[in-house]
Design a protein around this motif. Structure first.
Motif, short mmCIF file in Angstrom:
data_model
loop_
_atom_site.label_atom_id
_atom_site.label_comp_id
_atom_site.label_asym_id
_atom_site.label_seq_id
_atom_site.Cartn_x
_atom_site.Cartn_y
_atom_site.Cartn_z
N LEU A 154 0.83 -1.21 0.00
CA LEU A 154 0.00 0.00 0.00
C LEU A 154 0.86 1.26 0.00
O LEU A 154 0.58 2.23 -0.72
CB LEU A 154 -0.92 0.00 1.22
CG LEU A 154 -2.04 -1.05 1.24
CD1 LEU A 154 -2.76 -1.03 2.58
CD2 LEU A 154 -3.02 -0.82 0.11
N LYS B 291 1.05 3.98 -3.06
CA LYS B 291 0.70 5.38 -2.83
C LYS B 291 1.84 6.29 -3.24
O LYS B 291 1.63 7.35 -3.87
CB LYS B 291 0.34 5.60 -1.36
CG LYS B 291 -0.21 6.97 -1.05
CD LYS B 291 -0.73 7.03 0.37
CE LYS B 291 -1.34 8.41 0.67
NZ LYS B 291 -1.89 8.49 2.04
N GLN C 125 -6.86 -3.66 -5.63
CA GLN C 125 -5.56 -4.33 -5.61
C GLN C 125 -5.33 -5.20 -6.83
O GLN C 125 -4.24 -5.17 -7.43
CB GLN C 125 -5.44 -5.19 -4.34
CG GLN C 125 -5.32 -4.39 -3.06
CD GLN C 125 -5.24 -5.30 -1.85
OE1 GLN C 125 -5.65 -6.44 -1.89
NE2 GLN C 125 -4.72 -4.78 -0.76
N ASP D 204 -6.95 -0.60 5.49
CA ASP D 204 -6.25 -0.88 4.23
C ASP D 204 -7.00 -0.31 3.03
O ASP D 204 -6.38 0.20 2.08
CB ASP D 204 -6.01 -2.39 4.05
CG ASP D 204 -7.24 -3.23 4.35
OD1 ASP D 204 -8.31 -2.67 4.58
OD2 ASP D 204 -7.11 -4.48 4.36
N TYR E 298 -6.30 3.44 2.92
CA TYR E 298 -5.00 3.76 2.34
C TYR E 298 -5.03 3.64 0.82
O TYR E 298 -4.37 4.42 0.11
CB TYR E 298 -3.92 2.84 2.92
CG TYR E 298 -3.35 3.34 4.21
CD1 TYR E 298 -2.47 4.42 4.25
CD2 TYR E 298 -3.69 2.73 5.42
CE1 TYR E 298 -1.95 4.88 5.45
CE2 TYR E 298 -3.17 3.19 6.63
CZ TYR E 298 -2.30 4.27 6.63
OH TYR E 298 -1.79 4.73 7.82
N ARG E 299 -5.76 2.68 0.30
CA ARG E 299 -5.85 2.52 -1.15
C ARG E 299 -6.62 3.67 -1.79
O ARG E 299 -6.29 4.09 -2.90
CB ARG E 299 -6.55 1.20 -1.50
CG ARG E 299 -5.76 -0.04 -1.18
CD ARG E 299 -4.48 -0.16 -1.98
NE ARG E 299 -4.70 -0.22 -3.42
CZ ARG E 299 -3.76 -0.44 -4.31
NH1 ARG E 299 -2.52 -0.63 -3.92
NH2 ARG E 299 -4.03 -0.48 -5.59
#
Length: 454
Positions: A117, A121, A265, A304, A307-308
């Protein structure tokens, strides 16, 4: 569909050879190429010899530590994102590295999902920075604003951010109160992207229960549930090659959040009731009127997934923080609803305009639009006045029972002239900057200057 790009290359810097080998294998599994350096000095030499998309670097190394190497790399090429690796006992040095220009830091032993991640980013931020360097101020006038209206400093900053971020593939999280115009921002991002000729699909995640939302997003097979009499393609499949806008994403359930994380993802989906894995090429733009960081802390939103989504955040300012945008917004809505309702409206009275400017607008632009629509429908003369506006906007002393004064009317042309004159003054007469701020072409600006004798 996007053009083929060069593979991502990441420099792994660590004096622990087995750890470097493990990282190289992990990054290769995620589709990224790697080069290795055994210490900071070797890393600096590698950066001077070839380009890298990102650097993953340890702090404590023998010949040159990560902090000194970071400084030299920043001097050579400050655009390369550097992610620092550190032991729990070295958090202070990691924080110092962030202040020195590192993009982020990770603690050892590494959490591999957090590693992926963080690097993803950092790579997306690199893409945004490259887009910024490739643009210049002259092309801002070509930005398709998708109907966004505003000349205030916060709105100019927002439009500039759209200009730089739109051409990239970065996932965007749009934040802001209800009614601020988050959907317009998403539309502008799509229209100014390389995907503008592809589909733009909008989904309100709060409008459907979880079972229906899953089918809406991913589609379903025939017989997947009662009433599923045929196969149905979902919104992600419909958006293939384009953009999907997930509004009110904070209202999704934990199970749905897990499915959305997989799409981000792996870039693949499964229909409800199906076994087939379907690849999709979709840019995701999400929006929320809730503060997602707080939802993460409360355990209501997956960290998670946050964050994506939170690669680039675009906060849309509430209307109360940009009152100078109220006159042009009001004039726009008057013109819109006058045409829709076949009403003749010469303008807005100064008293009504003052009332509009003084209101705190908890419902933001949507509330202003509704107030103007009501006013245009109920107005009795040629001008939108205070008595036409909702009671909630009335100031003390301006109730319908009071004897109304006869304010000097302000026409739409006069309002336009005032905004144009004010912007020219603010820019020192710079016509290129004036056209950029007003989101009009230079030709249109010159025509209006001649029209009003400015």
């Amino acid at each position: 569909m996007q053009s083929k790009k060069e593979p991502v290359k990441i420099l792994v810097v660590d004096d622990d050879a087995p750890h470097r080998y493990m990282l190289r294998a992990m990054l290769a599994q995620w589709g990224w190429q790697t080069e290795e350096a055994a210490d900071g000095l070797a890393a600096v030499e590698a950066v001077r010899q070839q380009p890298f998309d990102a650097i993953l670097m340890d702090v404590r190394m023998a010949r040159m530590d990560g902090m000194e190497a970071l400084g030299r790399i920043q001097t050579h090429n400050p655009a390369i994102p550097v992610v620092i690796m550190t032991a729990y006992s070295s958090i202070d040095s990691a924080v110092a590295a962030i202040k020195a220009g590192a993009r982020d830091y990770l603690t050892k032993p590494l959490d591999f999902e957090r590693l992926r991640l963080t690097l993803a980013k950092a790579l997306d931020h690199r893409q945004v920075e490259e887009s910024r360097l490739q643009h210049n101020g002259e092309t801002m006038a070509d930005l398709d604003t998708a109907g966004i209206i505003g000349q205030s400093a916060p709105m100019r900053e927002l439009l500039e951010m759209i200009f730089y971020v739109a051409p990239t593939e970065a996932t965007v999280l749009i934040s802001g109160e209800s009614g601020t115009g988050k959907e317009l921002v998403a539309t502008a991002l799509h229209r100014n992207s390389a995907r503008k000729d592809g589909p733009f699909i909008k989904v309100n995640c709060a409008a459907l229960v979880e079972s229906l939302l899953e089918s809406e997003l991913f589609g379903h097979e025939k017989g997947a549930f009662t009433g599923a009499d045929r196969r149905r393609e979902g919104k992600f499949r419909q958006a293939d090659g384009g953009t999907i806008f997930l509004d009110e994403i904070s209202e999704t359930s934990p199970a749905m959040q897990a499915k959305l994380l997989r799409v981000l993802q792996e870039h693949e989906i499964q229909r409800v009731g199906g076994q087939e894995t379907i690849k999709v090429d979709v840019r995701v733009i999400a929006a929320s009127n809730r503060v997602l960081e707080e939802a993460v802390e409360e355990g209501k939103f997956r960290e998670d997934l946050f964050y994506r989504l939170n690669v680039v955040t675009m906060p849309v300012p509430p209307l109360r923080e940009r009152p100078e945008d109220i006159p042009p917004l009001a004039a726009h809505f008057v013109e819109k609803f006058a045409a829709r309702n076949r009403r003749r409206v010469e303008g807005i009275t100064p008293g009504a305009m003052a009332m509009l400017r003084d209101h705190p607008w908890p419902g933001n632009v949507r509330e202003l639009e509704n107030a103007i629509e009501r006013g245009v429908i109920l107005m009795r003369g040629d001008y939108l006045d205070e008595q036409s506006l909702p009671l909630s906007l009335r100031r003390p002393g301006n109730r319908e029972s009071d004897t109304p004064t006869a304010p000097t009317p302000a026409s739409l042309e006069e309002a336009e002239k005032m905004v144009l004159q004010k912007t020219l003054e603010e820019t020192g007469g710079n016509r290129s900057e004036t056209s950029r701020r007003l989101n009009i072409t230079r030709k249109t600006l010159l025509s209006k200057i001649n029209k009003y004798g400015l």
